[in-house]
Design a protein around this motif. Structure first.
Motif, short mmCIF file in Angstrom:
data_model
loop_
_atom_site.label_atom_id
_atom_site.label_comp_id
_atom_site.label_asym_id
_atom_site.label_seq_id
_atom_site.Cartn_x
_atom_site.Cartn_y
_atom_site.Cartn_z
N SER A 247 0.85 -1.19 0.00
CA SER A 247 0.00 0.00 0.00
C SER A 247 0.89 1.24 0.00
O SER A 247 2.07 1.16 0.37
N PRO A 248 0.36 2.39 -0.41
CA PRO A 248 1.16 3.62 -0.40
C PRO A 248 1.62 3.98 1.00
O PRO A 248 1.00 3.59 2.00
N ASP B 267 5.97 6.53 -4.32
CA ASP B 267 5.43 5.26 -3.86
C ASP B 267 5.42 4.26 -5.00
O ASP B 267 5.02 4.59 -6.12
N VAL C 20 3.77 0.74 -5.44
CA VAL C 20 2.88 -0.27 -4.85
C VAL C 20 3.12 -1.60 -5.54
O VAL C 20 3.03 -1.70 -6.78
#
Length: 224
Positions: free
Chosen positions: A35-36, A46, A48
Motif C-alpha cells: 500500500s502507499p 510510492d 505499490v
C-alpha cells in the motif's frame, strides 16, 4: 543518494522515511509496499507492489539505487515456524536477491531485532530465523550489508505501530521509555536514531556487519 525503503507504513519505517526526507544528501526515496506510504513529499515516490515475493514485473524500476532499508517485520506471536519463516526469511531474501543482482554497488540494511541468533541453532524460533536471515543477507554480493538489532524502540515525531497490541502498549510506556533511555542509553533506541543510523550506514558503512543498540548510537554519533 537514491534510497529504496521497504516497510514505510510501519512504526520503524515511518521514522526512517522521515529522516531520509530530511537528509540533504538524499535526492529520492522510493517506498515500496503493498500500500502507499501515506506521506507526501517532493523526494518521495510510492511503488505499490502487491506481491512482495516476486519482483520480475517491476525489475526495470529497481535499478540505480545507492541503498535499501528493509524495515518490514512481523511479530511471531501465535505464529508457527513455517509461516514466520515465509514472512521473515523468504520475504526479505526475495527482495534482497533481486536487488543484489540489479544493484551490486548498493548498501543493504536490514532491521532485525535484539536477541537474533546468529548460530541459527537456539531454542527461540524467531531468533533463529532472524539470525538465519542476517547470515544469508551477509553472503549476497552487495557493496555492504548491515543488520541492526534494536531492542525497545521509542516512537518519535508521530511514528505509530500498525500492530494493535503495540498501539495499546506504547502510550502506557511513553512516560517510562525516556527514563530508561536516560538511565540505560543502550537499552532503548528511538525511531529517529534508527533512521539516522541507517543513513550513516549508507553513507560510510561501519566496522561491524551486525549492530546492537550500542552500535546504533555509536554509528549515529560518528557518521551522521
Amino acid at each position: 543518494m537514491r534510497i529504496l525503503l521497504f516497510g514505510a507504513t510501519g512504526m520503524v519505517g515511518q521514522g526512517v522515511l522521515r529522516e531520509c526526507l530530511l537528509a540533504s544528501d538524499v535526492d529520492e526515496v522510493v517506498a515500496i509496499g503493498r500500500s502507499p506510504s501515506g506521506a507526501s513529499h517532493p523526494k518521495l515516490k510510492d511503488l505499490v507492489q502487491a506481491d512482495l515475493f516476486d519482483y520480475r514485473a517491476i525489475e526495470d524500476r529497481l535499478g540505480g539505487f545507492d541503498a535499501c532499508f528493509f524495515c518490514i517485520g512481523v511479530t511471531s506471536f501465535r505464529m508457527d515456524e513455517a509461516t514466520y519463516t515465509h514472512l521473515t526469511y523468504d520475504m526479505t531474501l526475495a527482495a534482497a536477491s533481486t536487488l543484489a543482482r540489479l544493484n551490486p554497488a548498493m548498501t543493504f540494511v536490514y532491521v532485525s531485532g535484539a536477541g537474533a541468533d546468529s548460530s541459527e541453532s537456539g531454542k527461540v524460533m524467531w531468533a533463529r530465523i532472524r539470525g538465519r536471515t542476517e547470515n544469508t543477507l551477509a553472503r549476497l554480493p552487495f557493496k555492504r550489508v548491515h543488520a541492526i538489532r534494536p531492542g525497545a524502540i521509542q516512537p518519535m515525531n508521530g511514528a505509530r505501530s500498525r500492530t494493535r497490541a503495540y498501539r495499546m502498549i506504547y502510550p502506557l510506556m511513553a512516560p517510562i521509555l525516556p527514563i530508561f533511555r536516560a538511565l540505560m542509553p543502550y537499552s532503548v533506541a528511538t525511531t529517529e536514531t534508527v533512521g539516522r543510523a541507517l543513513l550513516a550506514l549508507a553513507r560510510h558503512g561501519y566496522a561491524k556487519t551486525v549492530l546492537e543498540t550500542r552500535d546504533i548510537e555509536e554509528v549515529v554519533r560518528s557518521g551522521a
